[in-house]
Design a protein around this motif. Structure first.
Motif: not given
Lengths: 210, 231
Positions: B28, B106-107, B110, B172-176, B178-179
């Protein structure tokens, strides 16, 4: 108007401030006010802007500004971030607008043929925050009203706006129409009426100022 | 029981991505964008890619390298406002862009990662973004059917990995990331630090290794593009 909007951010709220003007409201919230600021890229508990030279390359808000994390803040992925939004955990969001209507419709993402860079998280914020405030200049740069009877641009969300903060006035969207709540210091009712593209319901007696 | 070491070479792993592939890219803005994987993809140059990424980075960074190299046919994204080059290419018809509301993007990712076909939502009802979507009536109201979004490859950036491919992300480097790691047929992770198995507390893992196929170690000295953006 930024200071006026900040007054509606009260202790205990979870709040999302949209990109641009709304982000600047943060500077007017009292430093000791317990407020949980959410940013949709994956943080609840924004501390503030990172001091110059102290930016963490991994820690930004949704607008790309470098921020800090308050003690007690949390990081999460984008699905959790929007679960928080759609699930009704945001008490308030403040958003910008191209147009906002007396029926609470908001248009803030696309001007056909001119600006169409994408909707980001605006639809979900506008549609699902418990309270939606719009922060905008009362008129556009050509002097045309931005508060209209009905939006002419494609909508971000239908009937979502509760309160509008401008450089001239504060207005509430209620089921019977657009109510003038406060006037900016030095602005007359006649000036606000002339700059507004919708009928205004005006309180009896003197109108408070901000 | 020992666990497989998924470390691999950057060149070999990116060579699997061929013309016409659909590639998800984490990040992101700058945080979480796998710049090293993207740079190698540009060097190898497959064409007609479909990219799924939250944003188009900024001019001269990340996704923009792929756009400028003419490798992208279609971009599925929530916002490209920080990249004027992407806006220009979209307006000129050089790339096809599908805008998706950020949380729905995102969803949808996911959902694919969770083995679902899609989900039902009221986000965007009454707006342009609802046009052309399948609808369903539930409890007396109309909802949109949002199809799951899967990909051939996911390129993700982790702060830390173990050799089996368990990943953790920073801030905030997690964002998308793991999805997307869950939603592609083949997930390629770059990691700033790779430790032996057992080197990450199992309770602290963000992406469990079964979702990760290949692991690329980043050099100790990261490229400048990973750093704080000077504006």
């Amino acid at each position: 108007m930024l200071a006026r909007a900040a007054r509606d951010i009260t202790p205990g709220m979870t709040v999302n401030l949209g990109i641009g003007l709304p982000t600047q409201v943060m500077a007017y919230v009292a430093a000791d006010c317990p407020v949980c600021l959410h940013s949709e890229n994956g943080i609840a508990g924004v501390g503030g802007l990172a001091a110059p030279g102290k930016a963490d390359r991994n820690l930004i808000d949704a607008g790309g500004g470098y921020i800090t994390c308050a003690p007690g803040g949390a990081f999460f992925d984008s699905a959790v971030s929007f679960a928080l939004v759609r699930g009704g955990r945001l008490d308030l969001t403040l958003l910008g607008a191209f147009e906002v209507a007396a029926n609470g419709d908001l248009a803030n993402w696309i001007i056909p043929g001119k600006s169409a860079a994408g909707v980001g998280g605006a639809i979900e914020l506008a549609q699902k925050a418990r309270r939606v405030g719009v922060l905008t200049t009362h008129t556009d740069k050509h002097g045309n009203p931005k508060i209209l009877d009905r939006c002419t641009l494609p909508l971000t969300a239908v009937g979502c706006v509760n309160r509008i903060y401008t450089d001239m006035a504060v207005c509430d969207v209620l089921p019977d129409g657009l109510h003038l709540v406060e006037l900016a210091e030095g602005v007359s009712l006649a000036q606000v009426r002339a700059a507004t593209g919708a009928a205004l319901i005006v309180p009896e007696g003197s109108i408070p100022t901000f | 029981m020992p666990l497989l070491d998924k470390s691999t070479s950057l060149t070999e792993v990116i060579a699997q991505i061929r013309d016409g592939a659909c590639v998800m890219i984490g990040g992101f803005g700058v945080p979480g964008t796998p710049f090293t994987l993207i740079q190698e993809l540009v060097r190898q140059g497959p064409k007609n890619l479909t990219l799924i990424k939250n944003d188009a980075n900024e001019p001269g960074m990340g996704v923009d390298w792929l756009l400028s190299a003419g490798m992208v046919r279609r971009l599925i994204t929530s916002h490209v406002g920080l990249n004027g080059n992407a806006v220009r290419m979209m307006n000129a018809g050089e790339i096809e862009v599908e805008f998706v509301a950020q949380g729905i993007l995102a969803e949808r990712i996911r959902a694919a990662g969770a083995g679902l076909k899609g989900f039902v939502s009221d986000i965007g009802i009454g707006t342009l973004l609802a046009q052309g979507k399948q609808t369903v009536e539930m409890d007396g109201a109309t909802y949109l059917i949002e199809p799951a979004l899967e990909a051939d490859f996911a390129l993700v950036h982790a702060a830390r990995a173990d050799t089996f491919g368990n990943l953790t992300y920073a801030a905030t480097a997690r964002n998308f990331n793991p999805l997307m790691a869950m939603a592609a047929n083949c997930t390629i992770a770059e990691a700033e630090i790779i430790v032996p198995v057992g080197g990450i507390d199992p309770d602290a893992i963000h992406t469990p290794a079964p979702f990760v196929d290949h692991l690329v170690a980043l050099p100790q000295e990261l490229m400048e593009v990973y750093g704080v953006v000077k504006r």
